[in-house]
Design an enzyme around this catalytic site. Structure first.
Site, PDB file in Angstrom:
ATOM      1  NE  ARG A 172       0.229  21.316 -49.395  1.00  0.00           N
ATOM      2  CZ  ARG A 172      -1.097  21.169 -49.404  1.00  0.00           C
ATOM      3  NH1 ARG A 172      -1.724  20.881 -50.544  1.00  0.00           N
ATOM      4  NH2 ARG A 172      -1.809  21.313 -48.316  1.00  0.00           N
ATOM      5  CB  SER A 222       1.824  23.688 -43.317  1.00  0.00           C
ATOM      6  OG  SER A 222       1.846  22.331 -42.985  1.00  0.00           O
ATOM      7  CD  GLU A 292       2.659  21.984 -47.106  1.00  0.00           C
ATOM      8  OE1 GLU A 292       2.128  23.111 -47.071  1.00  0.00           O
ATOM      9  OE2 GLU A 292       2.129  20.970 -46.626  1.00  0.00           O
TER      10      GLU A 292
END
Length: 299
Positions: A172, A222, A292
């Site tokens: 990420r 998410s 995230e």
């Protein structure tokens, strides 16, 4: 802070003043942007970037706003939404997509040209710019596996092409986050494949996504990164937090890794749920959950 009128400064660009960002985020939450611009080409982005730098105006760039929480205080300065820059073209085995193109549409173009390598992203709702920025991934695939290069604009307005190696992809993460650049375009290096097999794999992944994820409700995707050795969703489930609600935001009963907007939720509701989940999981399992989802804006 600002004594300029950006609408008058750039009459050829679609710019709105005091625009609620809740109209654009996937969570349907978020305060106002002081100024919100929708550039349609690189030249317009460059004009705006150079102007705000010269006038010391804060700049924030958002893509499809799918994995994003904008705080209820909104965002100071200028916000760019680049979804108007959405062209996709194919050159040989390369698919070249502008930053505002959706990942989903890009995978469909690759499929239609019998090119394999992007099937994992068939259901990722974000933009290409956001996907490169955060190395978006799903079902074992990551953006870094397919990107050959990306064209970015630095805060000075300078345009650079970065190779896959220079993008320094991690979990990420990409170097674009570190140099505060704006992704303008990405080139995906794919391989010839069988269109029927590509289609079947994309259909299968989309069916799995629909079966497991709360796609019928507003969410930011998410919420938490995967902790080493664990799955965030399982930790949240095992902590008994599914269904936990603050205001109009709720830990999804369908997938514990998602927070959904069930009743006119606010960004503050989302953040309250996030902080509660983090505290309970840390207390029960000793695991620190990192977000995230990108959280930006004024409190």
């Amino acid at each position: 802070m600002m004594v300029v009128n950006l609408i008058k400064e750039f009459p050829e660009i679609n710019i709105k003043k005091q625009e609620p960002l809740s109209k654009y985020t996937f969570t349907h939450t978020g305060g106002e942007a002081d100024w919100l611009a929708f550039p349609e080409n690189v030249e317009q982005v460059q004009q705006l970037v150079k102007f705000v730098k010269k006038n010391d105006i804060p700049l924030t760039v958002i893509g499809n706003a799918s994995n994003l929480i904008v705080r209820d205080g909104g965002i100071a300065g200028l916000v760019l939404i680049v979804t108007g820059m959405n062209q996709i073209k194919v050159e040989g085995n390369d698919v070249i997509a502008q930053a505002g193109a959706t990942y989903i549409k890009t995978t469909q173009v690759a499929r239609d040209h019998s090119l394999t390598g992007l099937e994992f992203a068939a259901g990722i709702p974000g933009s290409i710019g956001g996907a490169v920025f955060m190395n978006a991934g799903a079902y074992g695939g990551e953006t870094k596996f397919a990107v050959k290069s990306a064209t970015i604009m630095l805060p000075t307005g300078e345009i650079k092409e970065l190779s896959n190696e220079e993008l320094d992809f991690g979990y990420r993460h990409s170097s674009v986050q570190d140099n505060h650049g704006i992704v303008l375009e990405a080139t995906f290096e794919l391989k010839p494949g069988d269109k029927e097999k590509i289609t079947a794999q994309m259909d299968e992944l989309n069916a799995r996504r629909a079966a497991k994820q709360p796609l019928e409700l507003p969410s930011c995707g998410s919420v938490f990164k995967r902790p080493t050795g664990y799955f965030a969703g399982k930790l949240i489930h095992d902590a008994g937090l599914q269904g936990y609600t603050s205001g109009g935001a709720q830990v999804s009963k369908k997938h514990a890794g998602f927070i959904v907007n069930i009743d006119s939720g606010t960004a503050t509701d989302y953040l309250n749920v996030i902080h509660h989940v983090q505290a309970v999981v840390k207390d029960k399992f000793g695991v620190s959950l990192e977000t995230e989802v990108r959280i930006i804006g004024r409190n």
